[in-house]
Design a protein around this motif. Structure first.
Motif, short mmCIF file in Angstrom:
data_model
loop_
_atom_site.label_atom_id
_atom_site.label_comp_id
_atom_site.label_asym_id
_atom_site.label_seq_id
_atom_site.Cartn_x
_atom_site.Cartn_y
_atom_site.Cartn_z
N ALA A 450 0.82 -1.21 0.00
CA ALA A 450 0.00 0.00 0.00
C ALA A 450 0.86 1.26 0.00
CB ALA A 450 -0.92 -0.01 1.22
N THR A 451 2.08 1.16 0.52
CA THR A 451 2.92 2.36 0.64
C THR A 451 4.20 2.31 -0.20
OG1 THR A 451 4.08 1.41 2.56
CG2 THR A 451 2.10 2.70 3.01
N ILE A 452 4.54 1.13 -0.74
CA ILE A 452 5.81 1.00 -1.46
C ILE A 452 5.80 1.85 -2.73
CG2 ILE A 452 5.08 -1.01 -2.82
CD1 ILE A 452 7.91 -2.13 -2.45
N LEU A 457 9.30 -0.98 -6.31
CA LEU A 457 8.73 -2.14 -6.99
C LEU A 457 9.62 -2.59 -8.15
CD1 LEU A 457 4.85 -1.56 -7.27
CD2 LEU A 457 6.02 -3.43 -6.09
N LYS A 458 10.06 -1.62 -8.94
CA LYS A 458 10.94 -1.94 -10.07
C LYS A 458 12.28 -2.51 -9.58
CE LYS A 458 8.97 1.45 -13.29
NZ LYS A 458 9.21 2.68 -14.06
N LYS A 459 12.74 -2.00 -8.44
CA LYS A 459 13.99 -2.50 -7.85
C LYS A 459 13.80 -3.96 -7.41
CE LYS A 459 17.39 -1.33 -4.27
NZ LYS A 459 17.70 -0.38 -3.17
N LYS A 460 12.64 -4.25 -6.81
CA LYS A 460 12.35 -5.63 -6.38
C LYS A 460 12.28 -6.56 -7.58
CE LYS A 460 8.90 -8.55 -4.10
NZ LYS A 460 7.90 -8.66 -3.04
N LEU A 461 11.63 -6.13 -8.66
CA LEU A 461 11.51 -6.96 -9.85
C LEU A 461 12.88 -7.25 -10.45
CD1 LEU A 461 9.76 -8.37 -11.97
CD2 LEU A 461 9.61 -6.17 -13.19
N SER A 462 13.73 -6.23 -10.52
CA SER A 462 15.08 -6.40 -11.05
C SER A 462 15.89 -7.37 -10.18
CB SER A 462 15.79 -5.04 -11.13
OG SER A 462 17.13 -5.19 -11.54
N GLU A 498 1.18 -6.23 -8.31
CA GLU A 498 1.04 -4.85 -7.84
C GLU A 498 1.33 -3.87 -8.97
OE1 GLU A 498 0.26 -1.61 -5.54
OE2 GLU A 498 -0.15 -3.71 -5.05
N MET A 499 2.30 -4.20 -9.82
CA MET A 499 2.62 -3.32 -10.95
C MET A 499 1.46 -3.30 -11.95
SD MET A 499 6.66 -4.28 -11.42
CE MET A 499 7.10 -2.99 -12.58
N SER A 505 2.44 -3.13 -15.80
CA SER A 505 2.68 -4.39 -16.52
C SER A 505 1.38 -5.18 -16.63
CB SER A 505 3.74 -5.23 -15.81
OG SER A 505 3.25 -5.66 -14.56
N GLY A 506 1.39 -6.24 -17.45
CA GLY A 506 0.20 -7.05 -17.64
C GLY A 506 0.04 -8.12 -16.58
N ILE A 507 -1.20 -8.57 -16.39
CA ILE A 507 -1.49 -9.58 -15.36
C ILE A 507 -0.94 -10.94 -15.74
CG2 ILE A 507 -3.72 -10.32 -16.32
CD1 ILE A 507 -2.86 -9.78 -12.59
N GLU A 508 -0.76 -11.21 -17.03
CA GLU A 508 -0.26 -12.51 -17.48
C GLU A 508 1.14 -12.80 -16.95
OE1 GLU A 508 -1.73 -15.11 -18.94
OE2 GLU A 508 -3.56 -13.93 -18.66
N ASP A 509 1.98 -11.74 -16.86
CA ASP A 509 3.34 -11.93 -16.34
C ASP A 509 3.31 -12.39 -14.88
OD1 ASP A 509 4.40 -11.12 -18.74
OD2 ASP A 509 4.60 -9.02 -18.15
N ALA A 510 2.39 -11.81 -14.11
CA ALA A 510 2.25 -12.20 -12.70
C ALA A 510 1.77 -13.64 -12.60
CB ALA A 510 1.28 -11.26 -11.99
#
Length: 544
Positions: A450-452, A457-462, A498-499, A505-510
């Protein structure tokens, strides 16, 4: 559908043997009736003796991933031969494993009616099981018991689980001589362990066994004129402990308790830091082991598991194997300075004050502690192995201390920034920190979804993608670190979800990431952690 002639009755058949995929049967009945004849041909391995390695298992044909290779019962099962040091400092805290089923108990409310050793219940089925407590019960009965039965320290000093596996094996010479002979023929590494800490610890255990159980047994033998055990000397006991240390396999019960077992064919499995087989234990069927192909195995390949933790760097794995298994590993990962391209042990080269360097320090001879040093891939600077061990051990201590504090994402970020100038981005210490950090991003009170920030988020994905490259290089078929890999895919899926909510980004990637997490963790359902993670993944997919 392909077909042939039934091997049993020669009729037309299309039922192919699922193991060897070489012979046909017309019915399950024909297959069962012919099993004794076909069993040897169906075997996918042979026991082979190598001049350097010794006995090993070798594939006699191609084996498909997931195929069952070996299924066998243990020759002995029992508590670990090492002491449980949990709560060692608290002399008033009592914790013991039931002698019947090995489950933890916290009081002396129940005891075996015969030997008076603690148990979970008078009705525990393990107490009278011929494969479990029944083996050692009569000898434990001869013990005097704790010096002071009201003193917790005295009770803990007497009821020692680290002696039970040795007693069980010793008593097999009377209970099951064939099994005793099979165990005593296993490798004990007697000469190699003479000057080790393992030998000294075993010496103390043996003295305890002799004083409390073998002396009373000897008096009974002299009084009755009957020899109960032919072999019960110190040399035999040291050999038993050497065999257990070298060959026993750890078994995690569903409660998290670890016990150990010796398996007749399982002990021949070769070690490799790049294993090709996986195994699981059937807790409901006498702790039977099932050894399966972790990936497609070619004819002639050695069947190998890992005796060590593949998320340790080469130097730590080598030391562990040297201290506990008495050999040096020369597998493809250990011989590779980059550890299969992961740079799991690589350091940054800081150069000199006048000439900074952007290179990396790599081990020159990873499998030799004496001849190894770290050399830069860009300049002439070299660093001794001793110096590298010193600085990494200090860093390791700092990382362990921080992680033990349940740190916030900010504290881990600061430590990563502190270590970055000295370590390759993929170094095992940074891997441990990042694997913890991706689980905190979005889940910690200071960094909830809720606060990130989108940047975080992009850092976490990387970070997830970087960690996946490492684990998929070290364990591409998810044989040994499926749990770690699943966690990364799960956190990546939650991050992408969350992205998606933020239209990034698209839901399919998640969905793809979470489905991969589910596929990987399916093989780990026997463990409490595996079941818990699988439930988390399933819930996340439902919410998607």
């Amino acid at each position: 559908m392909s077909s042939g002639n039934c091997k049993s009755c020669n009729k037309s058949a299309n039922l192919l043997c699922i193991n060897c995929k070489e012979v046909y049967y017309c019915s399950r009945e024909c297959q069962k009736s012919d099993w004794k004849n076909h069993k040897q041909q169906c075997k996918s391995y042979e026991i082979y003796k190598d001049e350097k390695i010794g006995r090993l298992l070798r594939a006699t044909r191609e084996i498909k991933a997931g195929s069952l290779i070996i299924s066998e019962a243990p020759v002995i099962i029992g508590p670990k031969w090492t002491s449980d040091e949990d709560d060692e400092e608290d002399e008033n805290f009592f914790k013991f494993s039931c002698v019947g089923c090995f489950e933890v108990i916290s009081n002396l409310r129940h005891k075996c009616d015969v030997c008076m050793w603690p148990c979970c219940s008078p009705d525990c089925p393990g107490l009278t099981n011929a494969e479990l407590h029944d083996i050692e019960c009569q000898l434990l009965k001869m013990g005097k018991g704790p010096e002071n039965r009201t003193n917790v320290k005295s009770i803990k000093k007497y009821f020692r689980t680290d002696i039970l596996i040795a007693l069980k094996i010793l008593l097999l010479q009377r209970k099951n001589p064939k099994r005793f002979k099979a165990i005593m023929e296993m490798e004990s590494n007697e000469k190699k362990r003479m000057m080790t800490l393992n030998y000294k610890e075993a010496e103390e255990r043996i003295m305890f066994i002799e004083e409390n159980f073998l002396k009373p047994l000897q008096k009974f033998e002299e009084k009755s004129g009957k020899e109960i055990l032919q072999l019960k000397d110190k040399k035999t006991l040291h050999k038993i402990y050497g065999i257990v240390e070298s060959n026993a396999m750890y078994i995690s019960l569903k409660t998290g308790i670890e016990i150990c077992g010796l398996y007749p064919t399982g002990v021949i499995m070769e070690h490799s830091c790049v294993p090709n087989i996986r195994y699981e234990f059937d807790m409901k069927n006498g702790f039977k082991i099932s050894i399966k192909a972790g990936r497609d195995i070619k004819k002639g390949e050695h069947l190998a598991t890992s005796y060590s933790n593949i998320l340790w760097p080469t130097s730590v794995r080598q030391q562990h194997l040297k201290d506990n298994k008495y050999f040096i590993c020369t597998c493809e990962r250990c011989k590779d300075p980059t550890e299969l391209g992961t740079n799991f042990s690589t350091l940054r080269c800081i150069g000199t004050d006048n000439n900074p360097c952007n290179g990396f320090q790599l081990p020159t001879n990873p499998t030799s502690e004496q001849e190894n040093e770290f050399a830069c891939n860009k300049c002439v600077i070299k660093v001794s192995n001793e110096h590298v061990n010193l600085i990494t051990s200090k860093m390791n201590e700092e990382v362990d201390n921080i992680l033990a504090m349940n740190p916030s994402p900010l504290i881990i970020e600061e430590l990563i920034e502190k270590l970055n100038p000295f370590l390759h981005p993929n170094h095992y210490l940074l891997f441990n920190l990042k694997h913890t950090l991706i689980q905190l991003y979005g889940n910690h009170k200071d960094s909830s979804y809720a606060t990130i920030t989108t940047e975080a988020l992009k850092k976490k994905l990387s970070m997830c993608n970087d960690l996946l490259k490492i684990v998929l290089s070290l364990d591409p078929c998810h044989i040994r670190i499926a749990f770690y890999t699943c966690i990364i895919y799960y956190e990546k899926g939650m991050c992408l979800n969350e992205m998606h909510k933020r239209n990034i980004s698209g839901i399919e990637d998640a969905k793809t990431s979470l489905e991969e997490a589910r596929r990987i963790i399916m093989n780990e359902q026997d463990s409490p952690e595996g079941r818990m993670v699988l439930q988390k993944v399933e819930n996340a997919l439902i919410k998607l």
